[in-house]
Scaffold this motif. Structure first.
Motif, short mmCIF file in Angstrom:
data_model
loop_
_atom_site.label_atom_id
_atom_site.label_comp_id
_atom_site.label_asym_id
_atom_site.label_seq_id
_atom_site.Cartn_x
_atom_site.Cartn_y
_atom_site.Cartn_z
N UNK A 39 0.78 -1.08 -0.03
CA UNK A 39 0.07 0.04 0.06
C UNK A 39 0.92 1.29 -0.06
N UNK A 40 0.59 2.05 -0.94
CA UNK A 40 1.43 3.45 -0.72
C UNK A 40 0.67 4.70 -0.29
N UNK A 41 1.27 5.14 0.63
CA UNK A 41 0.80 6.22 1.45
C UNK A 41 1.73 7.36 1.55
N UNK A 42 0.90 8.41 1.90
CA UNK A 42 1.76 9.94 2.25
C UNK A 42 1.75 9.58 3.73
N UNK A 43 3.29 10.21 4.22
CA UNK A 43 3.65 10.10 5.38
C UNK A 43 4.28 11.30 5.87
N UNK A 69 4.59 9.08 10.42
CA UNK A 69 3.16 9.22 10.81
C UNK A 69 2.52 8.96 9.36
N UNK A 70 1.43 8.24 9.40
CA UNK A 70 0.73 7.94 8.08
C UNK A 70 -0.22 9.19 7.90
N UNK A 71 -0.50 9.70 7.02
CA UNK A 71 -1.39 10.81 6.74
C UNK A 71 -2.60 10.50 5.97
N UNK A 72 -2.53 9.18 5.27
CA UNK A 72 -3.93 9.05 4.48
C UNK A 72 -4.05 7.45 4.74
N UNK A 73 -5.24 7.06 3.96
CA UNK A 73 -5.48 5.62 3.83
C UNK A 73 -6.11 4.87 5.08
N UNK A 104 5.62 6.54 0.89
CA UNK A 104 6.19 5.27 1.71
C UNK A 104 5.35 4.24 1.43
N UNK A 105 5.93 3.10 1.06
CA UNK A 105 5.29 1.82 0.58
C UNK A 105 5.11 0.92 1.90
#
Length: 381
Positions: A39-43, A69-73, A104-105
């Motif tokens: 899963x690809x996310x913004x962090x 800190x993960x910002x979405x998903x 980030x993956x």
């Protein structure tokens, strides 16, 4: 104020919107995720630990540990540790500090409920890229109105066609030169008729542009063989061969890139000449073919004079660091000109310039014939 479009323009725009939507939604095997449990996310980087990193001069190797800190998903607001691998190559390595936003993956377990590990890919730039695109669209539409909207649509169609048709076609093993020539012909027709309209001006610009592109293609094939240059000189080309695509003809892909790269400038020149001849014939319908052709020649001389240098600057700008290395090391000019990647860029520039020079008289000749023919006027207007 946006000009009300003609019926033919409106139909073409609608068809192109449908084509763009089709290209977006139709998948192919090359855009499937390689791993379904990622899963690809913004962090957001909260803190960094550089204990496992080794600095040797200006190079950094090892592992940078990050608290993010993960910002979405689905895992939004979760705080985890991630890793940034450094290989000692500045063009590939990324270095992060607290406050940076990252792409980030996340590696997940089989049921996708738990994060097993996280790898930071790069700085997160999507938002800024979108804002830059929006600013470009606003500026273009504010200045050009309805034509600006059509230009944006043609820009989108060109990008999607390259991404969804041309590049997958290369990977599937289609012959690069015929495929590229067909794609360029498609893009040239769509872009020119969308911007100029389905009229004599569009027809002249299209025929003139295609004449220059075909000549560039022929010149690329002839001189590409004489230069004895392998297509692997382009960045990342050789990587394709080791990624399961050993069947690719990198040299033909390189040669196809020559007329693809110059096709935009060729379209510009053909459109300039066609538009100028259209204005002349509108203001002086009685002008003869000879005088109209000469006017096209005069416009072409001026446009080609600057466009050829523009092509040189466009190609050489990406190699400024390499040229600086040659200067710093005192490399003789003979050695520089004989290097395969320098020769490749010279081939790119000079062959592309042939098309630019020849498209001007060809368009002027075609325009003088088309614009002064009453029969063509009845058919296209």
């Amino acid at each position: 104020m946006i000009k009300i479009p003609k019926k033919s323009d409106f139909v073409l725009v609608v068809l192109l919107i449908i084509a763009c939507f089709s290209l977006i939604v139709v998948p192919n095997e090359f855009n499937k995720e390689q791993e379904s449990n990622t899963l690809r996310v913004k962090a957001l980087v909260l803190s960094t630990n550089n204990d496992l990193m080794v600095e040797t001069g200006i190079l950094k190797t090892g592992t940078q540990r990050l608290q993010i800190k993960i910002l979405n998903g689905k895992f939004k607001n979760a705080e985890i540790q991630a890793f940034n691998q450094l290989v000692g190559r500045m063009e590939f390595d990324k270095f992060f500090v607290p406050g940076d936003k990252t792409l980030t993956v996340l590696n997940l377990n089989q049921d996708h409920t738990t994060i097993k590990s996280a790898n930071v890919i790069d700085h997160y730039r999507i938002n800024m890229e979108l804002w830059l695109l929006i600013l470009f669209i606003i500026l273009l539409v504010s200045f050009a109105g309805w034509i600006g909207l059509k230009a944006i649509l043609s820009f989108m169609f060109a990008g999607l066609t390259i991404w969804k048709l041309l590049l997958p076609g290369f990977l599937k093993g289609f012959s690069p030169i015929p495929l590229s020539l067909g794609i360029v012909a498609l893009l040239t027709s769509v872009i020119i008729f969308l911007v100029a309209g389905t009229n004599r001006k569009g027809l002249v610009a299209f025929l003139g542009a295609m004449s220059g592109i075909i000549i560039t293609c022929i010149m690329a094939i002839i001189f590409g063989a004489e230069f004895n240059i392998h297509g692997a000189i382009k960045p990342f080309s050789e990587t394709l061969l080791y990624s399961g695509y050993a069947h690719l003809n990198l040299t033909d892909i390189f040669l196809a890139g020559i007329f693809i790269s110059s096709s935009g400038a060729v379209m510009d020149i053909s459109m300039d000449i066609a538009a100028s001849q259209a204005e002349i014939i509108n203001h002086n319908p009685a002008i003869g073919a000879k005088k109209l052709r000469q006017s096209g020649f005069e416009v072409g001389k001026v446009v080609v004079g600057t466009m050829t240098t523009t092509l040189l600057l466009a190609y050489s700008g990406g190699f400024s660091a390499l040229l600086m290395v040659f200067i710093a090391q005192g490399t003789p000019m003979t050695n520089i000109l004989n290097l395969n990647y320098v020769s490749g860029e010279l081939l790119h520039t000079l062959v592309g310039s042939f098309g630019l020079v020849l498209v001007a008289p060809f368009t002027a000749i075609i325009g003088s014939w088309v614009f002064t023919r009453q029969k063509a006027s009845k058919i296209l207007n």
